[in-house]
Scaffold this motif. Structure first.
Motif, PDB file in Angstrom:
ATOM      1  N   PHE A  76       1.143  -1.046   0.009  1.00  0.00           N
ATOM      2  CA  PHE A  76       0.386  -0.243  -0.214  1.00  0.00           C
ATOM      3  C   PHE A  76       0.771   1.242  -0.233  1.00  0.00           C
ATOM      4  N   ARG A  77       0.180   2.209  -0.436  1.00  0.00           N
ATOM      5  CA  ARG A  77       0.651   3.772  -0.310  1.00  0.00           C
ATOM      6  C   ARG A  77       0.550   4.316   0.848  1.00  0.00           C
ATOM      7  N   LEU A  78       1.866   5.091   1.557  1.00  0.00           N
ATOM      8  CA  LEU A  78       0.574   5.995   2.635  1.00  0.00           C
ATOM      9  C   LEU A  78       0.660   7.232   2.615  1.00  0.00           C
ATOM     10  N   SER A  81       1.757  10.344   0.778  1.00  0.00           N
ATOM     11  CA  SER A  81       2.956  10.322   0.632  1.00  0.00           C
ATOM     12  C   SER A  81       3.545   9.575  -0.537  1.00  0.00           C
ATOM     13  N   SER A  82       4.742   9.622  -0.766  1.00  0.00           N
ATOM     14  CA  SER A  82       5.111   8.523  -1.726  1.00  0.00           C
ATOM     15  C   SER A  82       5.439   7.105  -1.520  1.00  0.00           C
ATOM     16  N   LYS A 130      12.878  -2.411   0.872  1.00  0.00           N
ATOM     17  CA  LYS A 130      13.881  -1.538   0.567  1.00  0.00           C
ATOM     18  C   LYS A 130      12.969  -0.744  -0.057  1.00  0.00           C
ATOM     19  N   GLY A 131      13.619   0.886  -0.320  1.00  0.00           N
ATOM     20  CA  GLY A 131      11.990   1.662  -0.820  1.00  0.00           C
ATOM     21  C   GLY A 131      12.203   1.117  -2.555  1.00  0.00           C
ATOM     22  N   GLY A 132      11.188   1.879  -3.177  1.00  0.00           N
ATOM     23  CA  GLY A 132      10.661   1.783  -4.098  1.00  0.00           C
ATOM     24  C   GLY A 132      10.105   3.096  -4.904  1.00  0.00           C
ATOM     25  N   GLN A 133       9.550   3.533  -5.898  1.00  0.00           N
ATOM     26  CA  GLN A 133       8.488   4.204  -6.499  1.00  0.00           C
ATOM     27  C   GLN A 133       8.094   3.919  -7.020  1.00  0.00           C
TER      28      GLN A 133
END
Length: 186
Positions: A76-78, A81-82, A130-133
């Motif tokens: 999910f997207r926070l 937030s991005s 690990k974050g991504g876009q």
């Protein structure tokens, strides 16, 4: 116009790195259906289920003590937030699931921290995000742990020792120690 101006920018994918441990893995091969050391791309709107039933679960665990559907992960997207995250929901009626120090019973869910340990039965899973876009896909990567994850991490799972506990040693200077010794002798 140069070719690079028309090219789409490649978005990085959020990756959930999962290091798995079971004390009987060598003997029972409970993780034999999982692909290790390679990223597996998953659609962002898929709810990823883990459990014994390979007809229902994306990732199956070959162990009769595991529930048909043990738990689910959802991307999910926070809010506002991005950044993206994962929530984990316990889908087992028989076994509670623990995420760090939070115990989840049937249908309870919680957001996964950036790094957390998920436990149920003899299973220990270290999950690292690990974050991504990309909002269309994410990745899951499995690794196999050779030793218990609770010993290898610096996440604390111990209850703090209360300071007023008289059964544990206490600090005292020499004068206090001498007084305590005289009090025990008399």
């Amino acid at each position: 116009m140069a070719a690079f101006e028309n090219a789409e920018t490649e978005e990085t994918l959020t990756c959930l790195h999962m290091t798995l441990y079971h004390p009987d893995q060598e003997e029972k091969q409970v993780f034999r259906d999982l692909s290790f050391s390679q990223c597996q791309q998953v659609r962002a709107d898929d709810v990823i289920k883990f459990g014994r039933d390979s007809n229902v679960c994306h990732f199956s665990l070959k162990d009769g003590r595991v529930s048909r559907i043990q738990f689910a992960l959802q991307f999910f997207r926070l809010c506002n937030s991005s950044e993206f995250g994962f929530e984990i929901k316990n889908l087992s009626k028989r076994v509670n699931l623990t995420v760090n120090d939070i115990e989840l019973s049937y249908l309870n869910k919680v957001d996964l921290p950036e790094i957390g340990i998920v436990c149920f039965g003899d299973y220990k899973i270290l999950m690292e995000k690990k974050g991504g876009q990309s909002e269309d896909y994410f990745e899951i990567r499995f690794e196999l742990a050779n030793a218990s994850l609770l010993l290898d991490t610096d996440l604390s799972f111990h209850q703090p020792i209360p300071e007023s506990d008289t059964s544990s040693p206490t600090e005292m200077d020499e004068n206090e120690w001498e007084k305590a010794q005289k009090g025990q002798a008399g």
